[in-house]
Design an enzyme around this catalytic site. Structure first.
Site, mmCIF file in Angstrom:
data_model
loop_
_atom_site.group_PDB
_atom_site.id
_atom_site.type_symbol
_atom_site.label_atom_id
_atom_site.label_comp_id
_atom_site.label_asym_id
_atom_site.label_seq_id
_atom_site.Cartn_x
_atom_site.Cartn_y
_atom_site.Cartn_z
ATOM 1 N N LYS A 1 0.393 4.888 6.785
ATOM 2 C CA LYS A 1 -0.248 5.715 5.761
ATOM 3 C C LYS A 1 0.280 7.143 5.851
ATOM 4 O O LYS A 1 0.821 7.560 6.870
ATOM 5 C CB LYS A 1 -1.775 5.765 5.946
ATOM 6 C CG LYS A 1 -2.472 4.434 5.892
ATOM 7 C CD LYS A 1 -2.493 3.866 4.507
ATOM 8 C CE LYS A 1 -3.257 2.541 4.487
ATOM 9 N NZ LYS A 1 -2.772 1.637 3.502
ATOM 10 N N SER B 1 0.793 -1.225 0.000
ATOM 11 C CA SER B 1 0.000 0.000 0.000
ATOM 12 C C SER B 1 0.827 1.276 0.000
ATOM 13 O O SER B 1 0.327 2.336 -0.338
ATOM 14 C CB SER B 1 -0.976 0.025 1.183
ATOM 15 O OG SER B 1 -0.290 0.267 2.384
#
Length: 146
Positions: free
Chosen positions: A103, A66
């Site tokens: 993230k 990711s």
């Protein structure tokens, strides 16, 4: 200034010194001066270089794809600093609804989001989620297979 949308962790754990090996170099002289002589006795301490606040720093491994777009790949080691207040643009390690994630923290139209570096993963809006920031990623260590 702390973001009211983010819940911060408990104070940093007690100070535990990070070990590092002492590296020495021996250069032999035979016939001509060696360019390596300029570096004799110098050492590179990765703890000194990458860890700015040892009592607030931890390491973790990354799993998944990711964050590929931000240069963080599966198997990389992150150097995470708990003492940095997160700002938009920082890469965070956070516990979101019971899952540890990595993230990038962004604000779009005033709304806080956690975004991945892979377009296959949608941004995570932080509104109405249980989110606890564990720290800000200071460095990424990527090892090549040899």
């Amino acid at each position: 200034m702390r973001d009211p949308e983010i819940h911060y962790p408990l104070p940093a754990p007690p100070l535990r010194p990070l070990p590092f090996p002492l590296t020495t170099i021996r250069a032999g002289i035979s016939g001509f001066p060696s360019p390596a002589e300029d570096y004799v006795g110098r050492t590179l301490d990765l703890n000194e270089r990458l860890v700015k606040r040892p009592s607030a720093t931890f390491f973790m491994s990354v799993k998944g794809d990711s964050m590929d777009g931000f240069g963080i790949q599966d198997g990389d080691t992150l150097v995470v600093d708990r003492s940095i207040d997160p700002r938009p643009g920082h890469i965070l390690v956070a516990l979101v609804d019971g899952e540890v994630i990595v993230k990038r923290y962004e604000k779009r139209h005033g709304r806080p989001l956690l975004c991945s570096g892979n377009p296959r993963y949608a941004p995570i809006p932080l509104t109405n989620l249980d989110c606890q920031v564990w720290g800000v990623v200071r460095s990424v260590i990527h090892e090549y297979p040899v």
